[in-house]
Scaffold this motif. Structure first.
Motif, PDB file in Angstrom:
ATOM      1  N   THR A   1      11.204  27.953 -19.171  1.00  0.00           N
ATOM      2  CA  THR A   1      11.264  28.391 -17.774  1.00  0.00           C
ATOM      3  C   THR A   1      10.032  29.222 -17.434  1.00  0.00           C
ATOM      4  O   THR A   1       9.568  29.213 -16.295  1.00  0.00           O
ATOM      5  CB  THR A   1      12.559  29.178 -17.481  1.00  0.00           C
ATOM      6  OG1 THR A   1      12.728  29.272 -16.063  1.00  0.00           O
ATOM      7  CG2 THR A   1      12.544  30.572 -18.074  1.00  0.00           C
ATOM      8  N   SER A   2       9.479  29.935 -18.434  1.00  0.00           N
ATOM      9  CA  SER A   2       8.241  30.679 -18.209  1.00  0.00           C
ATOM     10  C   SER A   2       7.035  29.749 -18.217  1.00  0.00           C
ATOM     11  O   SER A   2       6.110  29.906 -17.405  1.00  0.00           O
ATOM     12  CB  SER A   2       8.077  31.758 -19.288  1.00  0.00           C
ATOM     13  OG  SER A   2       9.102  32.731 -19.190  1.00  0.00           O
TER      14      SER A   2
ATOM     15  N   GLY B   1      10.652  30.753  -8.828  1.00  0.00           N
ATOM     16  CA  GLY B   1      11.070  29.578  -9.583  1.00  0.00           C
ATOM     17  C   GLY B   1      11.957  29.937 -10.759  1.00  0.00           C
ATOM     18  O   GLY B   1      12.993  29.306 -10.996  1.00  0.00           O
ATOM     19  N   ARG B   2      11.561  30.973 -11.514  1.00  0.00           N
ATOM     20  CA  ARG B   2      12.349  31.369 -12.681  1.00  0.00           C
ATOM     21  C   ARG B   2      13.713  31.921 -12.263  1.00  0.00           C
ATOM     22  O   ARG B   2      14.725  31.644 -12.910  1.00  0.00           O
ATOM     23  CB  ARG B   2      11.565  32.398 -13.503  1.00  0.00           C
ATOM     24  CG  ARG B   2      10.488  31.753 -14.380  1.00  0.00           C
ATOM     25  CD  ARG B   2       9.530  32.763 -14.946  1.00  0.00           C
ATOM     26  NE  ARG B   2       8.583  33.225 -13.927  1.00  0.00           N
ATOM     27  CZ  ARG B   2       7.599  34.079 -14.168  1.00  0.00           C
ATOM     28  NH1 ARG B   2       7.448  34.584 -15.381  1.00  0.00           N
ATOM     29  NH2 ARG B   2       6.769  34.440 -13.207  1.00  0.00           N
ATOM     30  N   VAL B   3      13.745  32.708 -11.196  1.00  0.00           N
ATOM     31  CA  VAL B   3      15.030  33.235 -10.747  1.00  0.00           C
ATOM     32  C   VAL B   3      15.901  32.102 -10.208  1.00  0.00           C
ATOM     33  O   VAL B   3      17.115  32.076 -10.434  1.00  0.00           O
ATOM     34  CB  VAL B   3      14.835  34.343  -9.703  1.00  0.00           C
ATOM     35  CG1 VAL B   3      16.187  34.816  -9.161  1.00  0.00           C
ATOM     36  CG2 VAL B   3      14.080  35.529 -10.301  1.00  0.00           C
ATOM     37  N   ALA B   4      15.294  31.136  -9.509  1.00  0.00           N
ATOM     38  CA  ALA B   4      16.061  29.991  -8.996  1.00  0.00           C
ATOM     39  C   ALA B   4      16.707  29.220 -10.138  1.00  0.00           C
ATOM     40  O   ALA B   4      17.863  28.794 -10.043  1.00  0.00           O
ATOM     41  CB  ALA B   4      15.157  29.069  -8.178  1.00  0.00           C
ATOM     42  N   ARG B   5      15.973  29.050 -11.241  1.00  0.00           N
ATOM     43  CA  ARG B   5      16.539  28.325 -12.381  1.00  0.00           C
ATOM     44  C   ARG B   5      17.634  29.156 -13.053  1.00  0.00           C
ATOM     45  O   ARG B   5      18.611  28.603 -13.565  1.00  0.00           O
ATOM     46  CB  ARG B   5      15.427  27.940 -13.354  1.00  0.00           C
ATOM     47  CG  ARG B   5      14.530  26.823 -12.802  1.00  0.00           C
ATOM     48  CD  ARG B   5      13.529  26.318 -13.823  1.00  0.00           C
ATOM     49  NE  ARG B   5      12.453  27.263 -14.069  1.00  0.00           N
ATOM     50  CZ  ARG B   5      11.356  27.391 -13.323  1.00  0.00           C
ATOM     51  NH1 ARG B   5      11.202  26.618 -12.247  1.00  0.00           N
ATOM     52  NH2 ARG B   5      10.407  28.257 -13.624  1.00  0.00           N
ATOM     53  N   ALA B   6      17.489  30.490 -13.054  1.00  0.00           N
ATOM     54  CA  ALA B   6      18.545  31.345 -13.600  1.00  0.00           C
ATOM     55  C   ALA B   6      19.800  31.272 -12.732  1.00  0.00           C
ATOM     56  O   ALA B   6      20.928  31.251 -13.251  1.00  0.00           O
ATOM     57  CB  ALA B   6      18.053  32.788 -13.707  1.00  0.00           C
TER      58      ALA B   6
ATOM     59  N   SER C   1      13.897  23.205 -20.122  1.00  0.00           N
ATOM     60  CA  SER C   1      13.067  22.375 -21.007  1.00  0.00           C
ATOM     61  C   SER C   1      12.851  20.993 -20.406  1.00  0.00           C
ATOM     62  O   SER C   1      11.746  20.446 -20.451  1.00  0.00           O
ATOM     63  CB  SER C   1      13.730  22.231 -22.380  1.00  0.00           C
ATOM     64  OG  SER C   1      13.638  23.419 -23.105  1.00  0.00           O
ATOM     65  N   GLN C   2      13.915  20.426 -19.843  1.00  0.00           N
ATOM     66  CA  GLN C   2      13.779  19.099 -19.254  1.00  0.00           C
ATOM     67  C   GLN C   2      12.933  19.145 -17.985  1.00  0.00           C
ATOM     68  O   GLN C   2      12.127  18.246 -17.735  1.00  0.00           O
ATOM     69  CB  GLN C   2      15.157  18.504 -18.957  1.00  0.00           C
ATOM     70  CG  GLN C   2      15.129  17.007 -18.668  1.00  0.00           C
ATOM     71  CD  GLN C   2      14.578  16.202 -19.834  1.00  0.00           C
ATOM     72  OE1 GLN C   2      14.827  16.513 -21.000  1.00  0.00           O
ATOM     73  NE2 GLN C   2      13.804  15.166 -19.520  1.00  0.00           N
ATOM     74  N   ILE C   3      13.103  20.181 -17.172  1.00  0.00           N
ATOM     75  CA  ILE C   3      12.271  20.328 -15.976  1.00  0.00           C
ATOM     76  C   ILE C   3      10.812  20.478 -16.379  1.00  0.00           C
ATOM     77  O   ILE C   3       9.914  19.918 -15.735  1.00  0.00           O
ATOM     78  CB  ILE C   3      12.746  21.537 -15.135  1.00  0.00           C
ATOM     79  CG1 ILE C   3      14.094  21.209 -14.479  1.00  0.00           C
ATOM     80  CG2 ILE C   3      11.715  21.892 -14.059  1.00  0.00           C
ATOM     81  CD1 ILE C   3      14.719  22.380 -13.754  1.00  0.00           C
ATOM     82  N   TRP C   4      10.555  21.213 -17.462  1.00  0.00           N
ATOM     83  CA  TRP C   4       9.178  21.348 -17.942  1.00  0.00           C
ATOM     84  C   TRP C   4       8.607  19.979 -18.326  1.00  0.00           C
ATOM     85  O   TRP C   4       7.459  19.681 -17.997  1.00  0.00           O
ATOM     86  CB  TRP C   4       9.136  22.288 -19.150  1.00  0.00           C
ATOM     87  CG  TRP C   4       7.764  22.430 -19.733  1.00  0.00           C
ATOM     88  CD1 TRP C   4       6.744  23.236 -19.296  1.00  0.00           C
ATOM     89  CD2 TRP C   4       7.241  21.718 -20.863  1.00  0.00           C
ATOM     90  NE1 TRP C   4       5.636  23.067 -20.076  1.00  0.00           N
ATOM     91  CE2 TRP C   4       5.905  22.139 -21.057  1.00  0.00           C
ATOM     92  CE3 TRP C   4       7.775  20.766 -21.727  1.00  0.00           C
ATOM     93  CZ2 TRP C   4       5.105  21.659 -22.066  1.00  0.00           C
ATOM     94  CZ3 TRP C   4       6.983  20.265 -22.735  1.00  0.00           C
ATOM     95  CH2 TRP C   4       5.664  20.721 -22.903  1.00  0.00           C
TER      96      TRP C   4
END
Length: 383
Positions: A60-61, A212-217, A238-241
């Motif tokens: 995510t980072s 983006g990171r908060v949205a994924r959280a 991981s899959q989004i990456w």
């Protein structure tokens, strides 16, 4: 015109018929993975969870261009999950903060999502108050002091604007509406709700940085709520990456479109299904270890034998020899040989072709119990 400028925003629409098959596929894969993982013993569940969460925090980072050390993330998670033996590397304040955010999202899935909690998550991403050399407004909504919030790419002077978020004065009301929706009893399937939460939050883009990171959280909390579990055995990040080009493309397409978000939901479901596939592959080692101990757990062994077999199951490099056994077990060559001969006689180890100093060993073959017998007779023999 951006989606938030559409009349009726945020009244998202979608085609249920178009999503029926991808949703059913995603749910089937999700159920299969969770069933297999929850059939493991507690220790192996923790091991699988540690593996998945490590990937989630790292990726995510990385999606945002920030590289965290994999071993540091794993160690930070291991300490928080109560697996001190897996904490083999030091971690820094930045790593610990990102780990805390992820564990709060998933582990605290049953806690209300509030503005204060979101402020804490975003502040955790920037413990110094800076992103690189740029000062970041933390613990509060953005104020657009430096102009409208835009997602851009390209060199300075030739930037391409992919998206422009709602102006700062609208954010409190926008977030109040979002948080009220998130707190309400779900009116749609949990996977679709997670996809909508991700899209809605990142479209508001309420922070100076870290959206983006908060949205994924936020999506991770929604997924945990749909599973009613604080455990996580797969990694959407991981899959989004892996599919980040497609991720950014579908986001831009959706944010520049109307309120029908069927394509975004279809993409999210397909990405989720592929994340489950990846988790099945990544967890193969854990499942192999579970099968091994299910079959050989009742065999009488000493602690040293169990410890070294676990190291072998974890996949250390090279062949298993008496010399390596002595090193791993911190014992004499004679003790190592006795351990090995004992396990060969019990069928736990097999002697490979070759002799003398070249003798090496591998795990004995496992029987394949039926699914019914496996469910009925399962015991956690993991040391």
């Amino acid at each position: 015109m951006y989606i938030w400028q559409q009349a009726g925003w945020p009244g998202f629409r979608w085609d249920d018929a178009a999503l029926l098959t991808p949703l059913a596929t995603a749910r089937l894969k999700q159920g299969h993975l969770l069933g297999r993982m929850r059939g493991l013993g507690f220790n192996l569940q923790l091991e699988a969870q540690l593996q998945a969460l490590t990937e989630d925090v790292v990726k995510t980072s990385e999606i945002e261009g920030e590289i965290l050390d994999h071993d540091s993330v794993r160690s930070s998670l291991a300490r928080r999950l109560g697996i001190p033996a897996a904490a083999v590397a030091p971690s820094d304040r930045r790593t610990d903060s990102v780990v805390d955010m992820m564990l709060d999202a998933v582990g605290g899935f049953d806690r209300p999502l509030t503005a204060e909690r979101l402020f804490g998550w975003q502040a955790a991403l920037f413990p110094t108050g800076y992103s690189g050399l740029s000062k970041v407004r933390v613990g509060d909504w953005r104020d657009d002091t430096n102009g409208p919030m835009q997602v851009v790419s390209g060199p300075i002077g030739r930037e391409k604007v992919h998206y422009e978020a709602p102006p700062a004065p609208r954010i409190p009301a926008e977030m109040d509406a979002f948080l009220a929706w998130f707190a309400a009893p779900p009116a749609t399937d949990g996977l679709l709700r997670a996809a909508l939460a991700h899209l809605w939050f990142v479209t508001i883009h309420p922070f100076d940085d870290g959206n983006g990171r908060v949205a994924r959280a936020v999506a991770d909390q929604a997924l945990a709520q749909s599973e009613s579990s604080p455990q996580r055995f797969y990694s959407m990040s991981s899959q989004i990456w892996r599919e980040r080009a497609g991720y950014y493309a579908i986001l831009e397409h959706t944010q520049k479109g109307g309120l029908d978000v069927t394509p975004w939901l279809a993409w999210f479901l397909a990405c989720f299904s592929r994340a489950i596939d990846g988790a099945e592959a990544d967890a193969s080692g854990v499942l192999r270890k579970a099968d091994f101990w299910r079959h050989h757990g009742p065999v009488s062994m000493n602690d040293r034998q169990r410890s070294i077999l676990n190291r072998f199951l974890d996949g250390f490099e090279g062949k298993l020899t008496a010399r390596k056994w002595a090193i791993l077990g911190k014992c004499s060559p004679a003790s190592a040989q006795r351990d090995i001969v004992d396990l060969v006689e019990k069928g736990v180890l097999l002697r490979n072709p070759g002799g003398s100093k070249n003798t090496s060993y591998t795990l004995g073959r496992l029987a394949a119990p039926s699914a019914a017998a496996d469910a009925a007779n399962h015991r956690d023999h993991t040391p």
